[in-house]
Write an enzyme that holds these catalytic residues in place. Structure first.
Site, PDB file in Angstrom:
ATOM      1  N   GLY A 171       0.838  -1.194   0.000  1.00 48.72           N
ATOM      2  CA  GLY A 171       0.000   0.000   0.000  1.00 48.72           C
ATOM      3  C   GLY A 171       0.871   1.241   0.000  1.00 48.72           C
ATOM      4  N   GLY A 172       0.302   2.314   0.538  1.00 49.75           N
ATOM      5  CA  GLY A 172       1.034   3.587   0.577  1.00 49.75           C
ATOM      6  C   GLY A 172       2.328   3.491   1.363  1.00 49.75           C
ATOM      7  N   GLY A 406      26.035  11.473 -28.855  1.00 48.30           N
ATOM      8  CA  GLY A 406      25.459  12.101 -27.669  1.00 48.30           C
ATOM      9  C   GLY A 406      25.916  11.398 -26.401  1.00 48.30           C
ATOM     10  CB  ALA A 407      26.507   7.842 -25.646  1.00 49.81           C
TER      11      ALA A 407
HETATM   12  C1  HXC Z   1      -3.779  -4.389  12.039  1.00 50.26           C
HETATM   13  C2  HXC Z   1      -2.736  -6.264  11.309  1.00 50.26           C
HETATM   14  C3  HXC Z   1      -2.511  -5.671  10.043  1.00 50.26           C
HETATM   15  C4  HXC Z   1      -2.977  -4.360   9.850  1.00 50.26           C
HETATM   16  C5  HXC Z   1      -1.682  -7.641  10.017  1.00 50.26           C
HETATM   17  N1  HXC Z   1      -2.214  -7.483  11.233  1.00 50.26           N
HETATM   18  N2  HXC Z   1      -1.875  -6.550   9.258  1.00 50.26           N
HETATM   19  N3  HXC Z   1      -3.360  -5.617  12.279  1.00 50.26           N
HETATM   20  N4  HXC Z   1      -3.610  -3.757  10.877  1.00 50.26           N
HETATM   21  N5  HXC Z   1      -2.788  -3.728   8.706  1.00 50.26           N
HETATM   22  C6  HXC Z   1      -2.193  -8.433  12.322  1.00 50.26           C
HETATM   23  C7  HXC Z   1      -3.075  -9.647  12.100  1.00 50.26           C
HETATM   24  O1  HXC Z   1      -4.369  -9.385  12.542  1.00 50.26           O
HETATM   25  C8  HXC Z   1      -2.367 -10.682  12.971  1.00 50.26           C
HETATM   26  O2  HXC Z   1      -2.712 -10.467  14.313  1.00 50.26           O
HETATM   27  C9  HXC Z   1      -0.929 -10.340  12.812  1.00 50.26           C
HETATM   28  O3  HXC Z   1      -0.893  -8.969  12.411  1.00 50.26           O
HETATM   29  C10 HXC Z   1      -0.209 -11.158  11.772  1.00 50.26           C
HETATM   30  O4  HXC Z   1      -0.978 -11.135  10.584  1.00 50.26           O
HETATM   31  P1  HXC Z   1      -1.287 -12.453   9.748  1.00 50.26           P
HETATM   32  O5  HXC Z   1      -2.297 -12.092   8.740  1.00 50.26           O
HETATM   33  O6  HXC Z   1      -1.584 -13.583  10.679  1.00 50.26           O
HETATM   34  O7  HXC Z   1       0.143 -12.719   9.085  1.00 50.26           O
HETATM   35  P2  HXC Z   1       0.483 -13.296   7.653  1.00 50.26           P
HETATM   36  O8  HXC Z   1      -0.370 -14.487   7.358  1.00 50.26           O
HETATM   37  O9  HXC Z   1       1.965 -13.461   7.625  1.00 50.26           O
HETATM   38  O10 HXC Z   1       0.045 -12.170   6.616  1.00 50.26           O
HETATM   39  C11 HXC Z   1       0.718 -10.918   6.587  1.00 50.26           C
HETATM   40  C12 HXC Z   1      -0.056  -9.909   5.725  1.00 50.26           C
HETATM   41  C13 HXC Z   1      -1.541  -9.868   6.154  1.00 50.26           C
HETATM   42  C14 HXC Z   1       0.042 -10.332   4.265  1.00 50.26           C
HETATM   43  C15 HXC Z   1       0.648  -8.574   5.870  1.00 50.26           C
HETATM   44  O11 HXC Z   1      -1.591  -9.696   7.578  1.00 50.26           O
HETATM   45  C16 HXC Z   1      -2.294  -8.749   5.540  1.00 50.26           C
HETATM   46  O12 HXC Z   1      -2.727  -8.864   4.399  1.00 50.26           O
HETATM   47  N6  HXC Z   1      -2.529  -7.701   6.320  1.00 50.26           N
HETATM   48  C17 HXC Z   1      -3.286  -6.559   5.849  1.00 50.26           C
HETATM   49  C18 HXC Z   1      -2.487  -5.768   4.849  1.00 50.26           C
HETATM   50  C19 HXC Z   1      -3.209  -4.524   4.431  1.00 50.26           C
HETATM   51  O13 HXC Z   1      -4.173  -4.588   3.660  1.00 50.26           O
HETATM   52  N7  HXC Z   1      -2.845  -3.410   5.054  1.00 50.26           N
HETATM   53  C20 HXC Z   1      -3.432  -2.148   4.783  1.00 50.26           C
HETATM   54  C21 HXC Z   1      -2.805  -1.679   3.491  1.00 50.26           C
HETATM   55  S1  HXC Z   1      -3.310  -0.085   3.086  1.00 50.26           S
HETATM   56  P3  HXC Z   1      -2.622 -11.596  15.425  1.00 50.26           P
HETATM   57  O14 HXC Z   1      -3.182 -10.962  16.644  1.00 50.26           O
HETATM   58  O15 HXC Z   1      -3.411 -12.743  14.897  1.00 50.26           O
HETATM   59  O16 HXC Z   1      -1.170 -11.931  15.578  1.00 50.26           O
HETATM   60  C22 HXC Z   1      -2.141   0.827   3.738  1.00 50.26           C
HETATM   61  C23 HXC Z   1      -2.346   2.246   3.481  1.00 50.26           C
HETATM   62  C24 HXC Z   1      -1.133   2.999   3.813  1.00 50.26           C
HETATM   63  O17 HXC Z   1      -1.245   0.398   4.332  1.00 50.26           O
HETATM   64  C25 HXC Z   1      -1.296   4.350   3.202  1.00 50.26           C
HETATM   65  C26 HXC Z   1      -0.131   5.198   3.490  1.00 50.26           C
HETATM   66  C27 HXC Z   1      -0.216   6.465   2.708  1.00 50.26           C
END
Ligand code: HXC
Length: 519
Positions: A171-172, A406-407
């Site tokens: 993401g961001g 040019g290079a």
């Molecule tokens: C809160 C999160 C989290 C998140 C993971 N966790 N991502 N909690 N916010 N974004 C937590 C899970 O609930 C879990 O908690 C623990 O972290 C581990 O995650 P798992 O899913 O069990 O791990 P894994 O299978 O290794 O998968 C990793 C992952 C997946 C691929 C990163 O967790 C995932 O898809 N997370 C969401 C990613 C996402 O969409 N993020 C937002 C993107 S948008 P427990 O308690 O079970 O240990 C963004 C915008 C930013 O980031 C903009 C900036 C400008």
């Protein structure tokens, strides 16, 4: 509570903080072949040098009952320590705490070390392993990212910023590393993308795996987003330490010159033989670099991307230098869009951080064709020209063989304020290669020759004439565009002497808000 109890409480709290999300999650992290945030910092910094900040910070979020789950440190370990005795600031995202996701307080911790790094004028290294914005925190998380981005922007060109991606970065969140000077990724477990495979599938229908979309190999070779691809975290950490050895603490300091026992006047006969007699035969320019540099060491950057140009760091008599070299071994060393962007970015890094640039030229020109033109080779080639022309650090150019059109101008020529421009006797400095020149100069005559044999002889004769006149360094040397024609085996010595003579170089560009490099 007695004072002894208070001290015990502190010790207990520290122990709790060090466990991050707990033993189970640490085990899961290890099972994936990953180190924890703290283990990474320990490996990266000199033993016992780490000073941690904000170990007791916790999040403030009350959405979705999150107030019931708090971890000391809130998912990111921050502080400072040393690498080979030099101070660096670090943050390391802890995947065992809410998947390393970024909360408001998590962002504040990172901003604090960034601010301190700026105040102290020391490099910052960020280790990324995060699920992105902490979903429960909503816009506070977005604001936190933007606070970091703004600091990345202000720190750019002031302190070196290095990002290691040792887990997800999606993401961001990708934009903080993207704003830094170098990105490192591991072959496995490391990925970066603006939108993940599920969203890609929904929006475009494309079915693609995490690795193929944004894995370490993809960003090292296809997109060029990452400058270092490493087999595993251990190798990555060694390279991070090595990288720091070539760069200064900040833009007001020079890189550190180390003692060198490799003789400065070491000659190597290999260089006298490395250029093949046949001008179309390739050779590996990395052999030239390794032969000339201190102890043969070269830290290559962007090794897997735009291989027609080679960039990286070496030392000459202990003086860290950036090296830019056309690579005849790949696409004949031609300059194309990707090579221009790759080298331009590197030249600008070196210039921002007072690192002299050594340019080794063997370039047949810019890659012709509609693909390159439609892709904007004019704009992108201009980036490299701009970067060289703007750079005020010492610039030493050695033309090994071809330097056409040019290079030739782009590759740190005299007129782009090259300080010392040397050429080997094998250099060919001309507007274009002999074949192209004869085609243009004698096109009408060639059209009139029907007999194939006669035609071939005509071309050969005229190519020879052209080659004799231009395919040498002496024409350019006669105008002073080349300062000296040097014996190849003596190049190390000439570079070192050149660097010594330029150590006090002062060159200042006209005052301006900023330039407008062709982006
Ligand atoms: C809160 C999160 C989290 C998140 C993971 N966790 N991502 N909690 N916010 N974004 C937590 C899970 O609930 C879990 O908690 C623990 O972290 C581990 O995650 P798992 O899913 O069990 O791990 P894994 O299978 O290794 O998968 C990793 C992952 C997946 C691929 C990163 O967790 C995932 O898809 N997370 C969401 C990613 C996402 O969409 N993020 C937002 C993107 S948008 P427990 O308690 O079970 O240990 C963004 C915008 C930013 O980031 C903009 C900036 C400008």
């Amino acid at each position: 509570m007695s004072n002894q109890d208070k001290i015990k409480k502190l010790i207990d709290l520290r122990a709790e903080a060090k466990l991050g999300g707990g033993l189970k999650r640490i085990e899961a992290q290890h099972k994936k072949g990953k180190f924890t945030a703290r283990e990474r910092i320990e490996l990266l910094l000199d033993e016992g040098s780490f000073e941690e900040f904000d170990m007791f910070v916790t999040h403030r979020c009350t959405n979705f009952g999150l107030e019931k789950t708090k971890f000391l440190g809130d998912g990111v370990v921050t502080g400072h320590g040393t690498i080979d005795g030099r101070v660096v600031y670090v943050y390391s995202q802890d995947f065992t705490v809410f998947g390393g996701s970024l909360s408001e307080t998590f962002a504040q911790k990172i901003c604090k070390v960034m601010d301190m790094a700026m105040k102290a004028g020391a490099p910052i290294i960020g280790i990324n392993d995060s699920g992105g914005a902490r979903i429960q925190e909503g816009v506070n998380s977005l604001a936190g990212y933007a606070e970091i981005f703004q600091r990345n922007i202000m720190a750019s060109g002031v302190i070196p910023q290095i990002s290691a991606i040792f887990g997800p970065c999606a993401g961001g969140a990708v934009y903080s590393p993207a704003l830094t000077d170098f990105i490192m990724m591991t072959e496995q477990n490391s990925y970066m993308f603006v939108t993940g495979p599920k969203v890609v599938k929904t929006v475009t229908g494309e079915d693609i795996s995490v690795e193929d979309l944004g894995g370490g190999k993809v960003h090292a070779s296809k997109s060029g987003v990452s400058q270092f691809l490493v087999e595993n975290e251990q190798e990555g950490i060694l390279i991070l330490r090595k990288l720091i050895s070539y760069i200064p603490q900040n833009n007001l300091e020079d890189p550190i010159v180390t003692e060198c026992t490799d003789p400065f006047d070491r000659m190597d006969d290999l260089l006298n033989e490395i250029i093949p007699d046949n001008p179309n035969q390739p050779y590996d320019v990395k052999d030239v670099i390794h032969t000339m540099a201190d102890y043969g060491e070269f830290l290559e950057i962007h090794r897997n991307y735009a291989k027609n140009i080679v960039v990286g760091f070496s030392k000459f008599n202990g003086q860290p230098c950036g090296i830019v070299a056309n690579q005849p071994n790949y696409l004949a060393g031609v300059l194309d869009i990707n090579a221009s962007i790759k080298a331009a970015r590197f030249v600008r890094f070196c210039d921002a951080f007072n690192i002299p640039i050594i340019t080794l030229v063997d370039v047949p020109g810019f890659l012709p064709g509609s693909r390159q033109e439609y892709g904007g080779i004019i704009t992108h080639g201009a980036k490299l020209m701009f970067a060289y022309g703007e750079a005020t650090v010492p610039k030493i150019t050695v033309t090994l063989r071809k330097s056409y059109g040019g290079a030739h101008d782009v590759m740190s020529s005299k007129q782009l304020r090259g300080d010392l421009n040397y050429a080997w006797p094998t250099a060919e400095i001309a507007v274009m290669g002999a074949a192209g020149a004869v085609e243009v100069l004698h096109g009408r005559k060639l059209r009139d020759i029907e007999d194939a044999e006669e035609r071939a002889k005509f071309i050969a004769d005229h190519e020879e004439e052209y080659t004799e006149k231009f395919a040498n360094p002496y024409q350019a040397a006669s105008f002073g565009y080349i300062d000296d024609v040097i014996e190849p085996r003596n190049t190390r010595f000439r570079i070192i002497r050149g660097l010594q003579s330029l150590a006090t170089k002062k060159l200042v560009n006209p005052p301006k808000k900023h330039s407008n490099i062709p982006l």
